[in-house]
Design a protein around this motif. Structure first.
Motif, short mmCIF file in Angstrom:
data_model
loop_
_atom_site.label_atom_id
_atom_site.label_comp_id
_atom_site.label_asym_id
_atom_site.label_seq_id
_atom_site.Cartn_x
_atom_site.Cartn_y
_atom_site.Cartn_z
N THR A 1 0.81 -1.23 0.03
CA THR A 1 0.20 0.10 -0.01
C THR A 1 1.01 1.06 -0.13
O THR A 1 1.98 1.35 0.70
N LEU A 2 0.58 2.29 -0.91
CA LEU A 2 1.27 3.47 -0.94
C LEU A 2 0.61 4.70 -0.37
O LEU A 2 -0.71 4.70 -0.22
N MET A 3 1.18 5.64 0.11
CA MET A 3 0.54 6.55 0.89
C MET A 3 0.60 7.83 -0.14
O MET A 3 1.63 8.08 -1.01
N ILE A 4 -0.53 8.63 -0.64
CA ILE A 4 -0.67 9.57 -1.88
C ILE A 4 -1.34 10.62 -1.13
O ILE A 4 -2.50 10.82 -0.41
N ASP A 5 -0.55 11.90 -1.38
CA ASP A 5 -1.36 13.10 -1.00
C ASP A 5 -1.21 14.00 -2.01
O ASP A 5 -1.54 15.60 -1.73
N PHE B 1 -3.50 4.46 0.03
CA PHE B 1 -4.22 5.19 1.30
C PHE B 1 -4.07 6.58 0.85
O PHE B 1 -2.85 7.15 0.12
N LEU B 2 -5.22 7.56 0.49
CA LEU B 2 -4.96 8.94 0.55
C LEU B 2 -4.74 9.56 1.96
O LEU B 2 -5.65 9.29 2.83
N LYS B 3 -3.64 10.61 2.09
CA LYS B 3 -3.46 10.85 3.37
C LYS B 3 -4.33 12.20 3.39
O LYS B 3 -4.16 13.16 2.65
N ALA C 1 -8.99 17.75 -5.64
CA ALA C 1 -8.05 17.45 -6.78
C ALA C 1 -7.56 15.95 -6.53
O ALA C 1 -7.37 15.13 -7.46
N LEU C 2 -7.21 15.90 -5.35
CA LEU C 2 -6.63 14.46 -4.91
C LEU C 2 -7.52 13.40 -5.21
O LEU C 2 -7.13 12.20 -6.00
N LEU C 3 -8.96 13.54 -4.86
CA LEU C 3 -9.66 12.50 -5.02
C LEU C 3 -10.13 12.24 -6.63
O LEU C 3 -10.23 11.19 -6.79
N ALA D 1 -6.81 7.38 -11.59
CA ALA D 1 -5.78 6.42 -11.58
C ALA D 1 -6.34 4.89 -11.33
O ALA D 1 -5.76 4.10 -11.81
N GLU D 2 -7.19 4.85 -10.65
CA GLU D 2 -7.88 3.58 -10.10
C GLU D 2 -8.51 3.07 -11.57
O GLU D 2 -8.29 1.97 -11.65
N GLN D 3 -9.23 3.94 -12.00
CA GLN D 3 -9.97 3.52 -13.17
C GLN D 3 -9.07 2.80 -14.31
O GLN D 3 -9.23 2.09 -15.18
N ALA D 4 -8.00 3.71 -14.36
CA ALA D 4 -6.58 3.64 -15.41
C ALA D 4 -6.30 2.28 -14.94
O ALA D 4 -5.14 1.71 -15.85
#
Length: 486
Positions: free
Chosen positions: A137-141, A167-169, A188-190, A196-199
């Protein structure tokens, strides 16, 4: 295998050097962990999360050892093993243990908790190739991190073999990393994460908040529950928006004759991960503060009603330290100074009668910044400078030193490390001169540090004692090497 063999060889070498010796025979300064206290602190956390039906994710950055990781996840349990690391070295070193758990049928997952760096991606790709699907799992903000991930996934020579979870921080007032709820940055992050998930570049596991600012809590259980409530409600707010946006996306897919499940996440509950040791361990509380306990239960039920899963995370709780003691996040049935499992052994190198305040004695020990760290217990007192502001307190080990109690950090009598430089620690006496406890040249002392993570980082290994061994409480029974590097 080479990494494992080298680690085993080092451990056996250190065991041969130290096991059987007492703390009066080891070099100083040395950092010591008490196995009895570690086990109790870990068991309390596992019991509370099981009782409340919470997901549990253990941070291993505080200690950086395989041995303590085993205690954090429960060696005999069958539940998922979910970990947090702050460096890729921690992740790489824990892989052999995770493979051991996989062989027993336990699902494993590592969260790299630092927001994603471009240079980290190749090593993380190797990690997930080794462990398999759904293990990273990666942390993305920030949207740029997702762009880097997508670019690497589609163009690099060595691709990530399994789609990582993310995870979105979310910043629920700590101000260190993440995006605040209901802001343009959050929106913007959402949008970027769902695209990216869809891709197919990642799968959104959930939302993550870290309440590091709860270290400033001074109002006991109820105060810490307030920090926890702010975390949970901040994440719920953002999670509702994720659900709305996913719903709109699926409606658009259906209009375009898609099946509506292009993100591959249908049926997976969004995970809301909250924590920091104060806000995670407050869920252990039972009985003493009924209003606070009822609030915790309301928060858990609120998340469940919304259809989300609630996870708690923490790292320093097995060892504890003076920063944690100052929060009083749990009552005295669950946390006192006696529950602090870490100490630094040092020697009195010189004594200076009359040099301290009001004619008190000062003494020099060989534990300064490079043995204790230089991180304070935050001064939240009504009068600045009145509350504890030292760099460590002496344990009552071989001397009748006062122990911090329910009024700490406002009341902090006794010997403390009042000043530090690189290798020098200056012991100062807090209290009346006539109550001063005598020290002698060459005496060994044990210091409770302010922050366990920083103190431990100053050493290459921990010496392990077990206070349950009557008459041999100071005998070294094991040595736990710490991992080094980034």
């Amino acid at each position: 295998m080479a990494r494992t063999a080298a680690a085993d060889a080092l451990k056996e070498q250190l065991r041969g050097q130290f096991v059987g010796k007492t703390l009066h025979e080891v070099p100083t300064p040395s950092v010591v962990l008490d196995l009895a206290k570690l086990e109790v602190n870990c068991e309390r956390m596992l019991e509370a999360t099981e009782r409340l039906g919470l997901l549990w994710r253990a941070h291993i950055k505080s200690h950086k050892t395989t041995e303590l990781t085993r205690l954090q996840v429960g060696e005999t349990l069958t539940t998922p093993v979910s970990l947090i690391v702050s460096t890729i070295t921690e992740a790489e070193n824990i892989v052999p243990l995770l493979k051991e758990y996989q062989s027993r049928g336990r699902p494993v997952n590592i969260l790299f908790s630092f927001p994603l760096l471009p240079t980290a991606i190749p090593r993380l790709a190797a990690l997930t190739a080794d462990l398999g699907p759904d293990t990273l799992t990666l942390m993305i903000d920030h949207p740029s991190q997702l762009t880097a991930l997508t670019t690497f996934t589609t163009t690099a020579t060595t691709t990530i073999p399994h789609r990582p979870l993310i995870f979105l921080k979310i910043d629920t007032s700590y101000g260190r990393a993440g995006v605040p709820p209901s802001t343009p940055a959050c929106t913007a992050l959402l949008d970027a994460a769902l695209a990216a998930e869809q891709a197919g570049a990642c799968a959104l596991l959930g939302l993550y908040s870290h309440a590091g600012h709860s270290y400033a809590a001074r109002g006991g259980v109820a105060d810490v529950v307030g920090y926890l409530a702010a975390e949970v409600r901040g994440l719920v707010e953002v999670a509702r928006e994720v659900v709305r946006r996913r719903g709109r996306g699926r409606e658009r897919e259906k209009d375009g004759n898609g099946d509506g499940d292009g993100d591959g996440n249908a049926g997976r509950r969004l995970v809301l991960s909250v924590g920091a040791t104060p806000t995670a361990t407050v869920v252990q509380q039972r009985g003493a503060d009924s209003r606070a306990i009822a609030e915790v239960q309301r928060l858990v039920e609120e998340v469940r009603r919304e259809g989300f899963a609630l996870e708690v995370h923490a790292g320093v709780y097995p060892t504890l330290d003076l920063q944690q003691l100052a929060t009083h996040a749990r009552d005295e049935s669950l946390m006192t100074a006696d529950d602090i499992a870490i100490s630094v052994v040092a020697e009195v190198a010189s004594i200076y009668p009359g040099r301290g305040a009001n004619g008190t004695t000062e003494a020099l020990i060989n534990a300064g910044t490079l043995a204790l760290g230089r991180e304070p217990v935050m001064d939240k007192g009504e009068v600045p400078g009145h509350d504890y502001s030292g760099w460590g307190l002496l344990m009552p080990w071989g001397l009748d030193n006062p122990v911090p109690g329910p009024d700490f950090p406002r009341v902090h009598d006794g010997w403390q490390v009042g000043r530090i430089s690189q290798e020098h620690g200056i012991l100062t006496w807090q209290g009346r001169k006539e109550d001063e406890v005598a020290l002698r040249y060459g005496q060994r002392v044990r210091v409770w540090p302010n922050h366990s993570c920083i103190a431990g980082a100053c050493f290459d290994w921990y010496l392990i004692v077990d206070s349950r061994n009557q008459g041999r409480e100071d005998e070294v029974i094991d040595v736990w090497p710490r991992w080094r590097g980034w």
